[in-house]
Design a protein around this motif. Structure first.
Motif, PDB file in Angstrom:
ATOM      1  N   GLN A   1       0.825  -1.200   0.000  1.00 45.07           N
ATOM      2  CA  GLN A   1       0.000   0.000   0.000  1.00 45.07           C
ATOM      3  C   GLN A   1       0.865   1.258   0.000  1.00 45.07           C
ATOM      4  O   GLN A   1       0.588   2.230  -0.723  1.00 45.07           O
TER       5      GLN A   1
ATOM      6  N   LEU B   1       2.439   1.627  -3.409  1.00 47.57           N
ATOM      7  CA  LEU B   1       1.449   2.129  -4.366  1.00 47.57           C
ATOM      8  C   LEU B   1       1.263   3.632  -4.213  1.00 47.57           C
ATOM      9  O   LEU B   1       1.174   4.364  -5.212  1.00 47.57           O
TER      10      LEU B   1
ATOM     11  N   GLN C   1       2.139   6.481  -7.043  1.00 45.80           N
ATOM     12  CA  GLN C   1       1.119   7.445  -7.466  1.00 45.80           C
ATOM     13  C   GLN C   1       1.625   8.868  -7.272  1.00 45.80           C
ATOM     14  O   GLN C   1       1.375   9.755  -8.108  1.00 45.80           O
TER      15      GLN C   1
END
Length: 249
Positions: free
Chosen positions: A73, A76, A80
């Protein structure tokens, strides 16, 4: 998980069996029945120990899976963030139709060149040195009084413009005069006149080159950007003949 369910079901069956035997305990049982009850109890104890070990293993596995989930997580979110904050000076993927790079619009600089630059013959064999972009650690090392309000992207936009001017200038210099149009020939002569023995083998631009090949304003703010580039050891000044030559390092 299936192993744990199988063991749980087996324990449940054993307990049910023992429950039935206890229900019958009110009746006097033969010796061999009592012995069998003891064996069943011993077997149940072993199964319970095995069940506890399986539960502990499942807890450990769940802990590692949660840690792995948190790691992915975070990764990610980092990806991003990088995607949403790509510096404008990073080279873009070339358009498959035109073969040109797709570049974000820049308020302070543009890579649009005058028409005469389009007439210059493209040669892949000719090397033209370009200034390397400023890294974030380098930008952060610049004193605040020197940076003023110039942002990281704006500084590298200026680097991009200087590279455009250098590339266009030396493509003209590397061309045969016979292949140039009238305006390019005048530029070729002007570039030759600016050269000295100290510039031999070096790449440089002057303020007129910035005006000629880019739309960047050559003003007080531009002078401040040049000071920042000197601080980052991207260029140095060479004066003489009424010119200030910005030599690429």
């Amino acid at each position: 998980m299936s192993d744990l369910e199988d063991i749980s079901q087996h324990v449940h069956d054993k307990i049910s069996s023992l429950q039935h035997m206890l229900d019958l305990s009110v009746i006097e049982l033969p010796q061999h029945k009592i012995k069998k009850l003891g064996q069943e109890l011993f077997s149940l104890e072993k199964l319970l120990e095995e069940l506890e070990r399986c539960v502990d293993q499942q807890k450990k596995q769940l802990y590692h899976l949660k840690a792995l989930e948190e790691y992915f997580q975070k990764a990610l979110e980092d990806v991003q963030h990088i995607k949403d904050n790509i510096p404008s000076h990073i080279p873009r993927k070339k358009d498959p139709v035109s073969g040109k790079e797709t570049v974000r619009n820049q308020n302070e600089a543009t890579d649009r060149q005058p028409a005469q630059a389009d007439d210059i013959k493209q040669t892949s064999k000719t090397f033209v040195k370009e200034m390397e972009f400023i890294t974030m650690p380098e930008f952060e090392s610049i004193p605040q009084y020197m940076k003023g309000r110039v942002s990281y992207d704006q500084l590298n936009a200026a680097v991009h413009c200087i590279n455009i001017a250098v590339t266009a200038k030396y493509k003209i210099l590397h061309q045969s005069v016979k292949t140039l149009n009238n305006h390019a020939r005048k530029l070729h002569q002007r570039f030759k006149d600016q050269q000295t023995k100290d510039t031999k083998g070096q790449y440089f631009v002057v303020e007129d080159d910035i005006r000629e090949f880019t739309q960047m304003k050559v003003d007080k703010r531009f002078q401040g950007i040049l000071n920042m580039l000197r601080h980052c050891q991207r260029l140095r000044e060479l004066r003489g003949g009424g010119f200030i030559r910005y030599m690429l390092l």
